[in-house]
Design a protein around this motif. Structure first.
Motif, short mmCIF file in Angstrom:
data_model
loop_
_atom_site.label_atom_id
_atom_site.label_comp_id
_atom_site.label_asym_id
_atom_site.label_seq_id
_atom_site.Cartn_x
_atom_site.Cartn_y
_atom_site.Cartn_z
N ASN A 137 -11.33 -71.13 88.29
CA ASN A 137 -11.43 -72.05 89.43
C ASN A 137 -11.47 -73.52 89.00
O ASN A 137 -10.79 -74.37 89.58
N THR A 141 -8.62 -76.48 89.63
CA THR A 141 -9.03 -77.71 90.31
C THR A 141 -8.67 -78.93 89.48
O THR A 141 -8.15 -79.92 90.00
N GLU A 285 -14.13 -67.62 94.91
CA GLU A 285 -14.75 -68.81 95.51
C GLU A 285 -16.17 -69.02 94.97
O GLU A 285 -16.83 -68.08 94.53
N LEU A 311 -11.21 -75.15 93.80
CA LEU A 311 -10.22 -74.18 94.26
C LEU A 311 -10.67 -72.77 93.85
O LEU A 311 -11.32 -72.60 92.82
#
Length: 361
Positions: A137, A141, A285, A311
């Motif tokens: 993640n 990002t 998430e 993200l």
């Protein structure tokens, strides 16, 4: 690429059902449309039972030779066995006419990786390397921030993969036998170096410090790598099992702003806990409390910068890309030559740490 035009699921043989095979590869293969886990190779009866429990339709093979004897029944081989076996198994699979995914590191040396790449090209076969942390993640990002120019020209990239494990766990990953290709430099170092090269391109010089800190440890458990990229970016990379206070996962400093992010992508922990992509809401998430911060002039821990929504992590994207490459000729998500470039850096880091010198590439 050899022709594989059938739209029935591609049949996957998975070699190894330890941590890599059972926690990462099998669940991700099982969650990917167009792939079917056909066979698991393990001689361990407990792991055989585990594989059958988790994938009731799977076939079991006790050895890689048994699997390759029916290569015509398969469309892809995934190698998730100990590092020392990667080159021999990938070579055998390619010579049997099968595309191959190999867990990182693909080999112990860059030369071996390039030999495998040449063999795959000779046979017109896909050879891909499982560098799953390109789909973390925080990495996704950061790539977005860089693409949007949010940080300006990046001057320094700090990346940490740190743990607090004061007692060695043993096993081949912590073996001092060079043939095992153990230690953090080649384990977690494979991730942080690959990420740095993906973000900032080729490296011109490497400096490293590598230590064995813990009583009873046989191989490096606390390593630092400094890279100078051809474009002028400096990367400082830390991999450690001896970090009592963890630093930020990323600290990226540019001419306009910096990005600081704490905490690890949740996907590995979720996979270890038995959660599965497609069956778990909000896969990849994380809560807003873990968002990184973008800003300048002050630490995020004292209120500086704005929260940057992270993200979702997306490990399933790797095997979706592999399936697309096999079916439609889409790009290989991670090539063996990219892995060889990372191994050039890892070999230089080992040389630097051993001899106390900076190595020019």
């Amino acid at each position: 690429m050899t022709g594989r035009t059938t739209r029935t699921p591609l049949r996957v043989g998975l070699v190894g059902y330890g941590l890599a095979g059972s926690v990462f590869h099998a669940p991700l293969i099982g969650a990917t449309e167009g792939l079917a886990l056909d066979t698991v190779v393990t001689s361990n009866p407990e792991r055989q039972d585990q594989a059958r429990a988790e994938f009731p339709d799977v076939r079991i093979a006790a050895s890689p030779d048994e699997l390759l004897d029916r290569a015509a029944e398969l469309d892809l081989i995934v190698i998730a066995s100990p590092n020392r076996t990667h080159v021999a198994l990938a070579t055998a699979a390619l010579k049997a006419g099968l595309p191959v995914v190999v867990d990182k590191p693909i080999a112990g040396t860059a030369a071996e990786a390039r030999e495998l790449a040449a063999l795959a090209e000779q046979h017109g076969l896909l050879l891909s390397v499982f560098q799953n942390r390109r789909w973390d993640n925080d990495f996704l990002t950061l790539r977005g921030l860089l693409a949007e120019g949010e940080l300006g020209d990046v001057w320094r990239f700090e990346s940490r993969f740190e743990r607090w494990r004061p007692q060695p766990k043993g096993g081949w990953r912590e073996s001092g036998d060079p043939a095992e290709i153990g230690g953090l430099l080649y384990d977690l170092g494979s991730h942080v170096v690959d990420q740095a090269l993906t973000l900032f391109g080729p490296v011109t010089s490497v400096y490293a410090e590598s230590d064995i800190r813990r009583p009873g440890a046989e191989t490096d458990d606390d390593t630092f790598i400094a890279l100078t990229h051809a474009n002028g970016v400096r990367s400082h990379l830390y991999v450690s099992a001896t970090t009592a206070q963890l630093g930020p996962r990323f600290r990226v400093l540019g001419s306009k702003a910096g990005y600081v992010k704490y905490g690890l992508d949740p996907q590995e922990a979720d996979l270890r806990d038995g959660k599965r992509p497609g069956a778990t809401d909000g896969w990849g998430e994380e809560p807003e409390s873990l968002y990184g911060h973008v800003g300048s002039g002050e630490s995020p821990l004292t209120g500086g910068g704005r929260p940057e929504p992270t993200l979702p992590g997306d490990y399933p994207a790797y095997y979706a890309a592999v399936a697309a490459a096999l079916r439609d000729g889409a790009p290989n998500p991670v090539t063996a030559l990219e892995a060889a470039a990372a191994l050039d850096v890892l070999e230089a880091a080992r040389h630097s740490a051993r001899d106390g010198v900076t190595v020019t590439l």
